[in-house]
Structure formats: C-alpha cells, structure tokens
Design an enzyme around this catalytic site. Structure first.
Site, PDB file in Angstrom:
ATOM      1  N   ARG A 174       0.806  -1.223   0.000  1.00  0.00           N
ATOM      2  CA  ARG A 174       0.000   0.000   0.000  1.00  0.00           C
ATOM      3  C   ARG A 174       0.844   1.280   0.000  1.00  0.00           C
ATOM      4  NH1 ARG A 174      -2.124  -3.485  -1.634  1.00  0.00           N
ATOM      5  NH2 ARG A 174      -3.978  -4.575  -0.910  1.00  0.00           N
ATOM      6  N   SER A 222     -10.884   0.213   3.212  1.00  0.00           N
ATOM      7  CA  SER A 222     -10.106  -0.073   4.422  1.00  0.00           C
ATOM      8  C   SER A 222      -9.453   1.191   4.948  1.00  0.00           C
ATOM      9  CB  SER A 222      -9.028  -1.122   4.115  1.00  0.00           C
ATOM     10  OG  SER A 222      -9.618  -2.350   3.769  1.00  0.00           O
ATOM     11  N   GLU A 292      -4.272   3.474   5.954  1.00  0.00           N
ATOM     12  CA  GLU A 292      -4.276   3.189   4.525  1.00  0.00           C
ATOM     13  C   GLU A 292      -4.953   4.342   3.785  1.00  0.00           C
ATOM     14  OE1 GLU A 292      -6.045  -0.166   1.435  1.00  0.00           O
ATOM     15  OE2 GLU A 292      -5.248  -0.793   3.378  1.00  0.00           O
TER      16      GLU A 292
END
Length: 302
Positions: A174, A222, A292
């Site tokens: 990520r 998320s 995130e």
C-alpha cells in the site's frame, strides 16, 4: 481566495468552480470546500495549470475518485485538480495497455477481460482511479498494481513530463515511490488468458467483496493497513469497538476496518474514531495501526 486569481484561472479554465464542496467528490461524502476546483482534459491543460499554480505559490492537489481520501472539514486551499478527457482512456497493444491516470480501475479490469487479457482482475471491485492506485500500490490478496507496471509517466518538479521504468519505482504494501507526483499514465504488462476464466475470477472476487464489505454505504474502503501477519479488522473487533460511533461516523458492523458516514459525518468525527481505534489497539496489543486512507488538510479541524 481572491477574486483576481479566480478571474485569471477562469480565463484558462472556463469550467472552474470556486468554493466547491469536496464532499461531492469523495466516497465518504465528507470534505470542506476547495478554493478552486478544475477538471483538466489534456496534458497541455495540466502543464498550464501546474505552471500557473507554481508561479503564484499555490498548492495543487490531485483528486481521483475520492475513494481513499479523508478531506478536512475546512477543505483545501489552492487548486484541486481532477484528470478527465484523455486521462480516462485506455490504449491496448498486444498484451500491454497504456492507461490514463483518470481511468477507473473496474473499467480497466473489464476492458482487459473483453480482450482476453488477465492480470487486472484484482481491480474489478476497487472504486478508484489508476493514478490513485499507483500512488498507493492498490490491490487485493490476488495481486497489486505494482506487479503489472512497466513504465509510469508523470510531471517532474518543473512541470515537465518524465518517465520511470518498473526498476526505478519502489512498490511495497500500500505504498509506492510515486506518491506525491502528478501521474499522467502508466503502461501495464498483462498476459493472454481465457475470457470465461477471467470473468469467472472477477465474479468470484466481486461476490466475496459483497459478502464481507459494507458496499452501498458512504465509506472509503479499508481505513488501516493490515499489520504483518494479522488483520486490522480482527484487532478492532478484539478491543470491542466494532459499531463504535462518534457523531455521524460509525465503525461498520459488517467489517471493522471500515468507517461509515451514517448521518452527515464530519472529518473530525472520522478522525476521532481513528484516534480511538489506534489507542485501543496500541494499549491492548502494542500494535500501532497505520493509515491506509490518505488525509488531506487537517481532519481534526472543524
């Protein structure tokens, strides 16, 4: 914001919007006004806007689909840019594709499937753009976009188009070294496949997503990265904060790593939940949850 600046920019971009609520442009439905909101449809327009903002010392923020973004309730100063037009196109050549930074990820996955090319299936249910995906190395357990990249094109600090090959770009979980750049396009390497197999894999991923995630609600996906060897959702459930609510924001009852805007939530509401979740997980497990979701402006401010 000053009127002369607005007049200058409107001369270059007649469709300019001032004090545009960014809540209209984020999947969370949260965000204060952008001083200037511009949609650029060509590289020439992006280069012109870059030069204009640099000459006036104004910040330039790139906005994709707004699906992984928490915008301050006070909004964003300077210019907020959305890439449209030529940046929303795909060019296939054999088993490769050049995708504009504004292309939606599900669009990329479907177009590849129609050409019997495999590799893009993990993006069929991710509601973001190619540019955003490159900045965050977006993906699923089935794969991330960094694995497919051959070359990325962007503007450098002087506003000139530059390219980096895959070997010159760092991708990790990520994250990528492309963060902070104004991305224009990317060349991806796909593989020959069977259309029926590709569509079956996409259907399976979409069904699993619908079973596990709160689709159809105002959320950003998320919120936290999964810690090594664990899942943020499990940790949040373990500390008893599934369903925890502040103001109009609530930890999803379906998936604890999602925060939903259930009743006109503010960025401050969401950030209060983020702080509470981080604190509880840190105290119980000694684990520091990493975001995130991207934050722009100061989400604590109201």
């Amino acid at each position: 914001m000053t009127v002369p600046l607005a007049e200058e920019l409107r001369f270059l971009f007649p469709s300019l919007k001032t004090d545009e609520p960014l809540s209209r442009h984020t999947s969370w439905g949260i965000g204060g006004p952008a001083d200037f909101y511009v949609e650029a449809k060509s590289r020439n327009e992006v280069e012109t806007l870059f030069a204009w903002t640099k000459a006036r010392g104004l910040p330039l923020t790139i906005l994709g689909q707004g699906s992984n973004l928490l915008v301050s309730d006070r909004g964003l100063r300077g210019v907020t840019l959305r890439l449209r037009g030529e940046f929303e196109t795909l060019r296939f050549a054999g088993d490769r594709v050049v995708a504009g930074a504004g292309v939606l990820l599900p669009q990329l996955a479907r177009a590849a499937a129609e050409r019997e090319l495999t590799g893009a299936e993990p993006f069929c249910g991710i509601p973001g753009t190619v540019g955003g995906a490159l900045r965050t190395n977006a993906g699923t357990p089935e794969g991330d976009i960094g694995q497919l990249v051959r070359e990325a094109e962007f503007l450098d600090a002087e506003g000139r188009p530059r390219r980096l090959t895959r070997d010159e770009i760092r991708f990790s979980y990520r994250e990528s070294s492309l963060s902070g750049l104004i991305l224009l396009s990317v060349e991806l390497q796909l593989r020959a496949g069977t259309k029926n197999d590709i569509l079956t894999a996409m259907d399976r991923q979409l069904k699993r997503r619908a079973e596990r995630q709160p689709l159809g609600t105002k959320n950003c996906g998320s919120v936290f990265k999964n810690p090594p060897g664990d899942h943020a959702a499990r940790l949040i459930e373990e500390v008893g904060l599934k369903g925890f609510r502040v103001g109009g924001a609530q930890v999803s009852l379906k998936h604890a790593n999602f925060i939903e805007n259930v009743d006109r939530a503010t960025a401050a509401d969401v950030y209060a939940i983020i702080d509470a979740l981080r604190g509880a997980v840190r105290q119980r497990f000694g684990i520091e949850l990493q975001l995130e979701v991207w934050t722009v402006g100061d989400p604590h401010e109201t």
